[in-house]
Design an enzyme around this catalytic site. Sequence first.
Site, PDB file in Angstrom:
ATOM      1  N   TRP A   7       1.030  -1.170  -0.178  1.00 14.55           N
ATOM      2  CA  TRP A   7      -0.042   0.071  -0.082  1.00 14.55           C
ATOM      3  C   TRP A   7       0.766   1.213   0.026  1.00 14.55           C
ATOM      4  O   TRP A   7       0.830   1.923   0.865  1.00 14.55           O
ATOM      5  CB  TRP A   7      -0.869  -0.112   1.161  1.00 14.55           C
ATOM      6  CG  TRP A   7      -1.929  -1.265   1.160  1.00 14.55           C
ATOM      7  CD1 TRP A   7      -3.051  -1.180   0.307  1.00 14.55           C
ATOM      8  CD2 TRP A   7      -2.179  -2.240   1.930  1.00 14.55           C
ATOM      9  NE1 TRP A   7      -3.862  -2.184   0.619  1.00 14.55           N
ATOM     10  CE2 TRP A   7      -3.073  -3.030   1.457  1.00 14.55           C
ATOM     11  CE3 TRP A   7      -1.334  -2.951   2.853  1.00 14.55           C
ATOM     12  CZ2 TRP A   7      -3.511  -4.256   2.043  1.00 14.55           C
ATOM     13  CZ3 TRP A   7      -1.435  -4.170   3.330  1.00 14.55           C
ATOM     14  CH2 TRP A   7      -2.778  -4.898   2.885  1.00 14.55           C
ATOM     15  N   HIS A  29      -6.448   2.558   1.970  1.00 19.66           N
ATOM     16  CA  HIS A  29      -7.676   1.833   1.710  1.00 19.66           C
ATOM     17  C   HIS A  29      -8.856   2.313   2.728  1.00 19.66           C
ATOM     18  O   HIS A  29      -8.410   3.315   3.489  1.00 19.66           O
ATOM     19  CB  HIS A  29      -7.441   0.393   1.934  1.00 19.66           C
ATOM     20  CG  HIS A  29      -6.451   0.086   3.315  1.00 19.66           C
ATOM     21  ND1 HIS A  29      -6.140  -1.121   3.568  1.00 19.66           N
ATOM     22  CD2 HIS A  29      -6.030   0.858   4.289  1.00 19.66           C
ATOM     23  CE1 HIS A  29      -5.355  -1.034   4.723  1.00 19.66           C
ATOM     24  NE2 HIS A  29      -5.378   0.378   4.894  1.00 19.66           N
ATOM     25  N   ARG A  60      -3.269   6.008  -3.639  1.00 10.93           N
ATOM     26  CA  ARG A  60      -1.844   5.310  -3.749  1.00 10.93           C
ATOM     27  C   ARG A  60      -1.070   5.685  -4.556  1.00 10.93           C
ATOM     28  O   ARG A  60      -1.376   6.443  -5.638  1.00 10.93           O
ATOM     29  CB  ARG A  60      -2.310   3.799  -4.099  1.00 10.93           C
ATOM     30  CG  ARG A  60      -3.096   2.848  -2.999  1.00 10.93           C
ATOM     31  CD  ARG A  60      -3.016   1.435  -3.355  1.00 10.93           C
ATOM     32  NE  ARG A  60      -4.302   1.124  -2.508  1.00 10.93           N
ATOM     33  CZ  ARG A  60      -4.596  -0.194  -2.198  1.00 10.93           C
ATOM     34  NH1 ARG A  60      -4.109  -1.051  -3.321  1.00 10.93           N
ATOM     35  NH2 ARG A  60      -5.601  -0.606  -1.393  1.00 10.93           N
ATOM     36  N   GLN A  89     -13.346   2.655  -2.591  1.00 13.19           N
ATOM     37  CA  GLN A  89     -13.417   1.356  -1.865  1.00 13.19           C
ATOM     38  C   GLN A  89     -14.627   1.337  -1.009  1.00 13.19           C
ATOM     39  O   GLN A  89     -15.243   2.430  -0.514  1.00 13.19           O
ATOM     40  CB  GLN A  89     -12.365   0.877  -0.783  1.00 13.19           C
ATOM     41  CG  GLN A  89     -11.096   0.525  -1.608  1.00 13.19           C
ATOM     42  CD  GLN A  89      -9.733  -0.066  -0.754  1.00 13.19           C
ATOM     43  OE1 GLN A  89     -10.066  -0.069   0.376  1.00 13.19           O
ATOM     44  NE2 GLN A  89      -8.846  -0.679  -1.578  1.00 13.19           N
ATOM     45  N   VAL A 119      -6.390  -9.538   8.755  1.00 15.57           N
ATOM     46  CA  VAL A 119      -7.439 -10.634   8.867  1.00 15.57           C
ATOM     47  C   VAL A 119      -6.544 -12.177   9.054  1.00 15.57           C
ATOM     48  O   VAL A 119      -5.395 -12.334   8.330  1.00 15.57           O
ATOM     49  CB  VAL A 119      -8.511 -10.674   7.619  1.00 15.57           C
ATOM     50  CG1 VAL A 119      -9.441  -9.613   7.608  1.00 15.57           C
ATOM     51  CG2 VAL A 119      -7.806 -10.727   6.204  1.00 15.57           C
ATOM     52  N   ALA A 136     -14.372  -8.935   7.806  1.00 17.16           N
ATOM     53  CA  ALA A 136     -14.345  -7.877   7.182  1.00 17.16           C
ATOM     54  C   ALA A 136     -14.057  -8.031   5.837  1.00 17.16           C
ATOM     55  O   ALA A 136     -13.550  -9.135   5.553  1.00 17.16           O
ATOM     56  CB  ALA A 136     -13.201  -6.982   7.873  1.00 17.16           C
TER      57      ALA A 136
HETATM   58  C1  FA5 Z   1      -7.304  -3.916   0.136  1.00 12.71           C
HETATM   59  O1  FA5 Z   1      -7.168  -2.390   0.429  1.00 12.71           O
HETATM   60  C2  FA5 Z   1      -7.577  -4.335   1.840  1.00 12.71           C
HETATM   61  N1  FA5 Z   1      -8.040  -3.165   2.684  1.00 12.71           N
HETATM   62  C3  FA5 Z   1      -9.109  -5.020   1.387  1.00 12.71           C
HETATM   63  C4  FA5 Z   1      -9.553  -5.545   2.785  1.00 12.71           C
HETATM   64  C5  FA5 Z   1     -10.561  -5.330   3.667  1.00 12.71           C
HETATM   65  C6  FA5 Z   1      -9.219  -7.144   2.992  1.00 12.71           C
HETATM   66  C7  FA5 Z   1     -10.830  -5.952   4.602  1.00 12.71           C
HETATM   67  C8  FA5 Z   1      -9.561  -7.952   3.873  1.00 12.71           C
HETATM   68  C9  FA5 Z   1     -10.456  -7.290   4.978  1.00 12.71           C
HETATM   69  P1  FA5 Z   1      -6.290  -4.359  -1.932  1.00 12.71           P
HETATM   70  O2  FA5 Z   1      -5.199  -3.719  -2.011  1.00 12.71           O
HETATM   71  O3  FA5 Z   1      -6.616  -5.635  -2.707  1.00 12.71           O
HETATM   72  O4  FA5 Z   1      -6.915  -4.579  -0.475  1.00 12.71           O
HETATM   73  O5  FA5 Z   1      -7.755  -3.424  -2.522  1.00 12.71           O
HETATM   74  C10 FA5 Z   1      -8.946  -3.957  -2.495  1.00 12.71           C
HETATM   75  C11 FA5 Z   1      -9.871  -3.463  -3.900  1.00 12.71           C
HETATM   76  O6  FA5 Z   1      -9.834  -2.145  -3.997  1.00 12.71           O
HETATM   77  C12 FA5 Z   1      -9.059  -4.465  -5.106  1.00 12.71           C
HETATM   78  O7  FA5 Z   1      -9.912  -5.372  -5.111  1.00 12.71           O
HETATM   79  C13 FA5 Z   1      -9.557  -3.170  -6.071  1.00 12.71           C
HETATM   80  O8  FA5 Z   1     -10.973  -3.674  -6.490  1.00 12.71           O
HETATM   81  C14 FA5 Z   1      -9.375  -2.088  -5.557  1.00 12.71           C
HETATM   82  N2  FA5 Z   1      -8.145  -1.321  -5.871  1.00 12.71           N
HETATM   83  C15 FA5 Z   1      -7.227  -1.469  -5.241  1.00 12.71           C
HETATM   84  N3  FA5 Z   1      -6.305  -0.832  -5.828  1.00 12.71           N
HETATM   85  C16 FA5 Z   1      -6.574  -0.101  -6.786  1.00 12.71           C
HETATM   86  C17 FA5 Z   1      -6.192   0.924  -7.653  1.00 12.71           C
HETATM   87  N4  FA5 Z   1      -5.164   1.386  -7.757  1.00 12.71           N
HETATM   88  N5  FA5 Z   1      -7.269   1.473  -8.556  1.00 12.71           N
HETATM   89  C18 FA5 Z   1      -8.403   0.942  -8.901  1.00 12.71           C
HETATM   90  N6  FA5 Z   1      -8.942  -0.099  -7.655  1.00 12.71           N
HETATM   91  C19 FA5 Z   1      -8.165  -0.616  -6.680  1.00 12.71           C
END
Ligand code: FA5
Length: 356
Positions: free
Chosen positions: A164, A185, A211, A225, A268, A324
């Site tokens: 992240w 996030h 990000r 999100q 988690v 979550a």
């Molecule tokens: C997370 O951000 C975790 N906080 C999610 C989580 C929450 C896991 C609670 C467990 C429990 P991740 O980095 O994979 O995870 O991002 C989650 C979602 O955000 C991705 O599946 C995607 O749909 C979206 N996302 C992530 N990065 C980007 C990006 N750069 N641009 C657009 N959508 C994004």
Amino acid sequence: MTEATDLPLDDSIDKLTADAIEELGGIDDLERLEQWRVAYLGRRGRLTLILRGLSQMDLEQRRAAGALGNRAKLQLEERLTQRTLEINQTLLDRAAAQDSIDVTLPGRSPVPGRLHPTTQIVREICDAFVGMGFSVVEGPEVEWDRYNFEMLNIPQGHPARDMWNTLWVDYRNQAGQQPMLMRTHTSPMQARVMESMQPPIRVVVPGKCYRYEATDPTHEWHFYQVEGLAVDEGITFANLKGTLYEFARRLFGEERRVRFRCDYFPFVEPGVDMSIDCFACQGEGNGCRVCRDSGWIEIMGAGMVHPRVLAGVGYDPEKYTGFAFGMGPERIAMLKYGIEDIRLFYANDLRFLRQF
Ligand code: FA5
């Protein structure tokens, strides 16, 4: 103006009235009209002075001349009102002719605005969870390191921070640390919500994230999100699966199948990613572009809340458990509507936005 004062009083009032009326007929602007009023009817106007001179006469004469004078005054005032109306009407006609307003033309209808596609899908997602008993809460986009990382079991120096990469706010505290950032996030709201209330908890948190990353068709540097959190006594992985399965059916249709696979998120345990069977090829693959031949489309990360996160906010992990999840609404809209590039969402191109 003609001098009328050498004549007998009756004649001089008649002559003054006739002269004034004649003069009035030649006036065609409001400024000269006012000059005329002052000259005849003003406090030192000619008719006013004649009427004032009546006091020198004996009673009989005064009565007769007074009646004549008042009649003249009324007549001039009437003419003045009438002429004022005529001049105003002429001025209005002249302005209308210059502007040439065609009142028979149809009006220009205002273009109604509409909700941004992200707002639409975020609302759709939240509605699906509200229908299952969740509440909607929101949190700050500028966040402390403590909530974005530390309380989520990602301490300083933990390699998971690389997942992240973020934008730090240019502020240092007294210890020289840079503790403020644009949240990467919506998960920091897990800790904020648990700090501020006691179980049972069922919330969804829509919001913007940031990000530090290069953009491509599926990655933006800012995106939305929707986080979800449920904490209570006796919550199990079966509750997680059941809730998210129901969500997928509500958003993507009754026929959807879901798949959970192991994944890693420090906050988690166990962690999973959730996919739905591809609605374009009905899970067949067969060279499908939407699911890249796999038959499955990943839509979110999820898992059981880590005991350390529960303990960090003062909950007893022996008593309470929870799940979550976190999903990207733009990616979900891309799947639902067949949008090929996430960058279209924020490029402000009306040709794209008007399609929703
Ligand atoms: C997370 O951000 C975790 N906080 C999610 C989580 C929450 C896991 C609670 C467990 C429990 P991740 O980095 O994979 O995870 O991002 C989650 C979602 O955000 C991705 O599946 C995607 O749909 C979206 N996302 C992530 N990065 C980007 C990006 N750069 N641009 C657009 N959508 C994004």
